[in-house]
Design a protein around this motif. Structure first.
Motif, PDB file in Angstrom:
ATOM      1  N   LYS A  80       0.838  -1.237   0.082  1.00 17.34           N
ATOM      2  CA  LYS A  80      -0.163   0.062   0.104  1.00 17.34           C
ATOM      3  C   LYS A  80       0.740   1.302  -0.130  1.00 17.34           C
ATOM      4  O   LYS A  80       0.173   2.393  -0.148  1.00 17.34           O
ATOM      5  CB  LYS A  80      -0.988   0.071   1.132  1.00 17.34           C
ATOM      6  CG  LYS A  80      -1.903  -1.162   1.012  1.00 17.34           C
ATOM      7  CD  LYS A  80      -2.689  -1.221   2.485  1.00 17.34           C
ATOM      8  CE  LYS A  80      -3.863  -2.141   2.270  1.00 17.34           C
ATOM      9  NZ  LYS A  80      -4.764  -2.261   3.747  1.00 17.34           N
ATOM     10  N   LYS A 123     -11.145   0.201  -9.583  1.00 16.54           N
ATOM     11  CA  LYS A 123     -11.555   0.723  -8.597  1.00 16.54           C
ATOM     12  C   LYS A 123     -10.788   1.754  -7.936  1.00 16.54           C
ATOM     13  O   LYS A 123     -11.127   2.060  -6.667  1.00 16.54           O
ATOM     14  CB  LYS A 123     -11.701  -0.508  -7.547  1.00 16.54           C
ATOM     15  CG  LYS A 123     -10.602  -1.425  -7.362  1.00 16.54           C
ATOM     16  CD  LYS A 123     -11.024  -2.313  -6.165  1.00 16.54           C
ATOM     17  CE  LYS A 123      -9.754  -3.220  -5.819  1.00 16.54           C
ATOM     18  NZ  LYS A 123      -9.836  -4.291  -4.850  1.00 16.54           N
ATOM     19  N   SER A 124      -9.782   2.255  -8.726  1.00 13.84           N
ATOM     20  CA  SER A 124      -8.874   2.985  -7.903  1.00 13.84           C
ATOM     21  C   SER A 124      -9.344   4.318  -7.754  1.00 13.84           C
ATOM     22  O   SER A 124      -8.496   5.386  -6.706  1.00 13.84           O
ATOM     23  CB  SER A 124      -7.486   3.116  -8.876  1.00 13.84           C
ATOM     24  OG  SER A 124      -8.066   3.953 -10.054  1.00 13.84           O
ATOM     25  N   LYS A 177      -7.524  -4.925 -12.366  1.00 15.88           N
ATOM     26  CA  LYS A 177      -8.779  -4.957 -11.425  1.00 15.88           C
ATOM     27  C   LYS A 177      -8.550  -3.755 -10.276  1.00 15.88           C
ATOM     28  O   LYS A 177      -9.699  -3.026 -10.217  1.00 15.88           O
ATOM     29  CB  LYS A 177      -8.811  -5.954 -10.719  1.00 15.88           C
ATOM     30  CG  LYS A 177      -9.828  -6.346  -9.885  1.00 15.88           C
ATOM     31  CD  LYS A 177      -9.756  -7.660  -9.176  1.00 15.88           C
ATOM     32  CE  LYS A 177     -11.336  -7.845  -7.961  1.00 15.88           C
ATOM     33  NZ  LYS A 177     -11.181  -9.200  -7.819  1.00 15.88           N
ATOM     34  N   THR A 178      -7.193  -3.520  -9.913  1.00 17.93           N
ATOM     35  CA  THR A 178      -6.933  -2.206  -9.041  1.00 17.93           C
ATOM     36  C   THR A 178      -7.377  -0.839  -9.876  1.00 17.93           C
ATOM     37  O   THR A 178      -7.970   0.073  -9.122  1.00 17.93           O
ATOM     38  CB  THR A 178      -5.631  -2.402  -8.642  1.00 17.93           C
ATOM     39  OG1 THR A 178      -5.636  -3.672  -7.704  1.00 17.93           O
ATOM     40  CG2 THR A 178      -5.578  -1.100  -7.652  1.00 17.93           C
ATOM     41  N   GLN A 189     -11.456   4.963  -5.377  1.00 19.70           N
ATOM     42  CA  GLN A 189     -11.555   5.207  -3.890  1.00 19.70           C
ATOM     43  C   GLN A 189     -10.244   5.175  -3.410  1.00 19.70           C
ATOM     44  O   GLN A 189     -10.388   5.678  -2.189  1.00 19.70           O
ATOM     45  CB  GLN A 189     -12.234   3.764  -3.459  1.00 19.70           C
ATOM     46  CG  GLN A 189     -11.462   2.521  -3.776  1.00 19.70           C
ATOM     47  CD  GLN A 189     -12.137   1.039  -3.282  1.00 19.70           C
ATOM     48  OE1 GLN A 189     -12.371   0.954  -2.124  1.00 19.70           O
ATOM     49  NE2 GLN A 189     -12.361   0.381  -4.316  1.00 19.70           N
ATOM     50  N   TYR A 190      -9.157   4.971  -3.972  1.00 15.93           N
ATOM     51  CA  TYR A 190      -7.758   5.144  -3.493  1.00 15.93           C
ATOM     52  C   TYR A 190      -7.384   6.441  -3.953  1.00 15.93           C
ATOM     53  O   TYR A 190      -6.605   7.165  -3.216  1.00 15.93           O
ATOM     54  CB  TYR A 190      -6.701   4.213  -3.781  1.00 15.93           C
ATOM     55  CG  TYR A 190      -7.385   2.652  -3.492  1.00 15.93           C
ATOM     56  CD1 TYR A 190      -7.611   2.356  -1.896  1.00 15.93           C
ATOM     57  CD2 TYR A 190      -7.515   1.590  -4.638  1.00 15.93           C
ATOM     58  CE1 TYR A 190      -8.089   0.745  -1.826  1.00 15.93           C
ATOM     59  CE2 TYR A 190      -7.839   0.368  -4.218  1.00 15.93           C
ATOM     60  CZ  TYR A 190      -8.061   0.091  -2.973  1.00 15.93           C
ATOM     61  OH  TYR A 190      -8.763  -1.148  -2.615  1.00 15.93           O
ATOM     62  N   THR A 249     -10.974   1.797   6.201  1.00 18.65           N
ATOM     63  CA  THR A 249     -11.998   0.892   6.394  1.00 18.65           C
ATOM     64  C   THR A 249     -12.111   0.232   7.652  1.00 18.65           C
ATOM     65  O   THR A 249     -11.115   0.011   8.471  1.00 18.65           O
ATOM     66  CB  THR A 249     -12.149   0.045   5.125  1.00 18.65           C
ATOM     67  OG1 THR A 249     -10.859  -0.990   5.466  1.00 18.65           O
ATOM     68  CG2 THR A 249     -11.803   0.399   3.698  1.00 18.65           C
ATOM     69  N   GLU A 261      -6.785 -11.452  -6.141  1.00 17.51           N
ATOM     70  CA  GLU A 261      -6.845  -9.826  -5.813  1.00 17.51           C
ATOM     71  C   GLU A 261      -8.105  -9.986  -4.757  1.00 17.51           C
ATOM     72  O   GLU A 261      -9.383 -10.153  -5.368  1.00 17.51           O
ATOM     73  CB  GLU A 261      -7.120  -8.995  -7.128  1.00 17.51           C
ATOM     74  CG  GLU A 261      -5.646  -8.961  -7.891  1.00 17.51           C
ATOM     75  CD  GLU A 261      -5.910  -8.160  -8.850  1.00 17.51           C
ATOM     76  OE1 GLU A 261      -6.282  -6.832  -8.740  1.00 17.51           O
ATOM     77  OE2 GLU A 261      -5.459  -8.538 -10.047  1.00 17.51           O
ATOM     78  N   LEU A 262      -8.008  -9.427  -3.607  1.00 10.16           N
ATOM     79  CA  LEU A 262      -9.033  -9.188  -2.735  1.00 10.16           C
ATOM     80  C   LEU A 262      -9.280  -7.504  -2.507  1.00 10.16           C
ATOM     81  O   LEU A 262      -9.159  -6.682  -3.575  1.00 10.16           O
ATOM     82  CB  LEU A 262      -8.866  -9.806  -1.509  1.00 10.16           C
ATOM     83  CG  LEU A 262      -8.376 -11.142  -1.122  1.00 10.16           C
ATOM     84  CD1 LEU A 262      -8.004 -11.703   0.141  1.00 10.16           C
ATOM     85  CD2 LEU A 262      -9.612 -12.164  -1.824  1.00 10.16           C
ATOM     86  N   ASP A 263      -9.725  -7.132  -1.661  1.00 10.19           N
ATOM     87  CA  ASP A 263     -10.345  -5.867  -1.622  1.00 10.19           C
ATOM     88  C   ASP A 263      -8.955  -5.054  -1.118  1.00 10.19           C
ATOM     89  O   ASP A 263      -8.779  -4.556   0.023  1.00 10.19           O
ATOM     90  CB  ASP A 263     -11.275  -5.415  -0.310  1.00 10.19           C
ATOM     91  CG  ASP A 263     -11.748  -4.198  -0.428  1.00 10.19           C
ATOM     92  OD1 ASP A 263     -11.542  -3.370  -1.415  1.00 10.19           O
ATOM     93  OD2 ASP A 263     -12.306  -3.797   0.577  1.00 10.19           O
ATOM     94  N   ASP A 264      -7.919  -4.830  -1.771  1.00  9.33           N
ATOM     95  CA  ASP A 264      -6.606  -4.272  -1.664  1.00  9.33           C
ATOM     96  C   ASP A 264      -6.061  -3.501  -2.690  1.00  9.33           C
ATOM     97  O   ASP A 264      -6.597  -3.564  -4.124  1.00  9.33           O
ATOM     98  CB  ASP A 264      -5.732  -5.271  -1.184  1.00  9.33           C
ATOM     99  CG  ASP A 264      -4.667  -4.563  -0.157  1.00  9.33           C
ATOM    100  OD1 ASP A 264      -4.408  -3.460  -0.173  1.00  9.33           O
ATOM    101  OD2 ASP A 264      -4.245  -5.336   0.827  1.00  9.33           O
TER     102      ASP A 264
END
Length: 506
Positions: free
Chosen positions: A5, A372-373, A368-369, A375-376, A504, A339-342
């Protein structure tokens, strides 16, 4: 498995208004200052808070802990600074509301340097070669070519005759002696593909390569603290046109490479910026926390997406051999197994065949990241603006320093597509940042105090003001491309080039 991260990504914040000041010389402003027993550093901080003077100085070159008694009523800022620093050979210059404090000796420092400038091109087709590493062998000095293959390198006079080394992945290295005087040159690098085919390397399982890389860190990297000098540039383009560029010189304190969880500390020495307001019709982007977060991108130290354990969530792939900095390397690809929620990355690591030192890393967010990126990457956005990150890429490399390796450069890129929901206006923003280590020294007893450290919520463009055409005359920097030179001759959504996942609930 250590979390990935901490690797670079970009946060976005919309900023709509900014404070403006008259363009008169701030050194002539009349101020009142009265303190008993105040440190020099606290005095400058108090004038920043009261009058919004942005002071730029090298804390290591000033007695910032000296205690003063000051009492000035209706004095100009310039007269106060002259009195406070009367025992030091200093000069004061203002750019907007930024006050630059520097040693008078710096004004003539160039006489002690050899200026080597030029361009590096391919001997095969004459095309410019970007990001060529240039260093004096056995010394901590280094620079690199810009995206047009151009460079300017300031080398101390006493290193005349020393070995100068230029290298780039896929090309044979170029070696020469540092000339005795200022020199302009054209350097031709030849493709290395033919030689590469002749190299025989014993096959080792990719995970074993990674394991040995981790085990040999004490051998390959410094286990004592280092204080690095770095040049940092961050830029934002809208639909291909530069709209904001900020540059800075930084001090970076880096602890032992065996202290994986220790975070780097960065201190702003001086900086400049240029903003182009024309045709910025959708949103103003700003990069937040760049120097503080970007200085932590060191894969060899923090072991992002790297683990010795067999149950690691990353899969390593043998991608053949290569040559980097005249060293034969294992090319190890990596990607997540699940790939999980990370935040997950994929890319390639180049590891030296003999020493198992990590020499370079090239990676990006997985698809995939990236999907949804937002949110980061997006910390705060305007309600009417839809922002979609569509591309990321990060590059890290190291260079030899004596018998060890030190961080050489870091580059990060992000492309975001934005749309105004009301009028359907679309625009593409490209944000990039480059960190180049130009010098290094032992860092014992040179930790950067919290009060001096650049914070992750700072915006570099807000910390520095205006433009000084002679600003970098005695610093090694990445020579700007032609487009950037035009910008410097001639606010919004905020972007931060290091990923900070949103908190989270467990």
């Amino acid at each position: 498995m250590r979390s990935a991260k901490r690797i670079v990504y970009i946060l976005i914040i919309l900023l709509i208004s900014s404070v403006s000041y008259a363009q008169d010389d701030v050194l002539d402003e009349i101020v009142d200052v009265s303190y008993e027993g105040i440190s020099m550093e606290a005095l400058l901080d108090s004038m920043y808070l009261k009058y919004a003077f942005n002071f730029s100085y090298d804390p290591s070159a000033l007695p910032v802990d000296s205690v003063l008694n000051v009492n000035y009523s209706q004095h100009s800022l310039y007269s106060i600074l002259q009195e406070v620093f009367k025992n030091y050979d200093l000069s004061f210059k203002s750019v907007g509301r930024q006050v630059i404090i520097s040693h008078q000796k710096r004004e003539v420092a160039l006489s002690n340097y050899i200026t080597l400038r030029g361009r590096v091109v391919s001997a095969d087709n004459g095309q410019s070669i970007p990001l060529v590493n240039i260093a004096v062998m056995g010394e901590s000095l280094g620079t690199s070519t810009n995206m047009d293959g151009e460079f300017v390198f300031l080398i101390p006079q006493h290193l005349a005759g020393a070995a100068l080394h230029m290298s780039s992945i896929g090309y044979s290295s170029y070696n020469m002696a540092v000339p005795q005087r200022d020199t302009t040159m054209l350097v031709l690098l030849r493709s290395q593909s033919v030689q590469l085919k002749e190299i025989k390397v014993r096959f080792i399982r990719p995970r074993e390569v990674i394991k040995r890389m981790v085990e040999n860190r004490a051998r390959n990297y410094f286990t004592s603290p280092m204080l690095l000098t770095a040049f940092f540039r961050e830029s934002i383009r809208q639909d291909g046109k530069y709209i904001e560029v900020s540059e800075a010189v930084l001090d970076i304190y880096k602890s032992s490479y065996l202290k994986t969880s220790d975070r780097e500390e960065a201190r702003l020495v001086k900086g400049r910026k240029k903003v182009e307001d024309e045709d910025v019709f959708l949103a103003r982007l700003k990069l937040a926390g760049g120097p503080a977060l970007f200085s932590t991108i060191d894969v060899a130290k923090h072991l992002n997406f790297i683990s010795e354990e067999e149950d690691d969530n990353y899969f390593y792939i043998h991608k053949g051999k290569g040559i980097v900095r005249d060293r034969v390397v294992y090319r190890v690809g990596f990607k997540p197994i699940v790939e999980l929620d990370d935040i997950y990355y994929e890319g390639e690591l180049c590891v030296d065949v003999e020493t198992f030192a990590l020499i370079s890393a090239d990676f990006s967010m997985t698809r995939k990241t990236l999907r949804k990126s937002d949110q980061y990457l997006i910390r705060k956005n305007a309600k009417r603006i839809k922002s979609v990150p569509v591309f990321t890429r990060y590059q890290v490399d190291y260079r030899p320093y004596g018998e060890k390796w030190i961080l050489n450069s870091v580059r990060g890129e992000l492309i975001i597509k934005m749309q105004d929901k009301r009028n359907k206006t679309r625009s593409e923003y490209q944000a990039s940042a480059d960190l180049l280590i130009t010098n290094a020294q032992q860092g014992k007893d040179q930790r950067i105090r919290y009060s001096e450290a650049y914070k992750i919520n700072y915006v570099l463009a807000d910390q520095i003001v205006g433009y000084d055409p002679m600003f970098w005359k005695d610093y090694n920097v990445i020579h700007p491309e032609e487009e950037l030179i035009k910008i410097f001759k001639s606010t919004p959504v905020e972007i931060n080039l290091v990923p900070q996942p949103k908190k989270t609930k467990p």
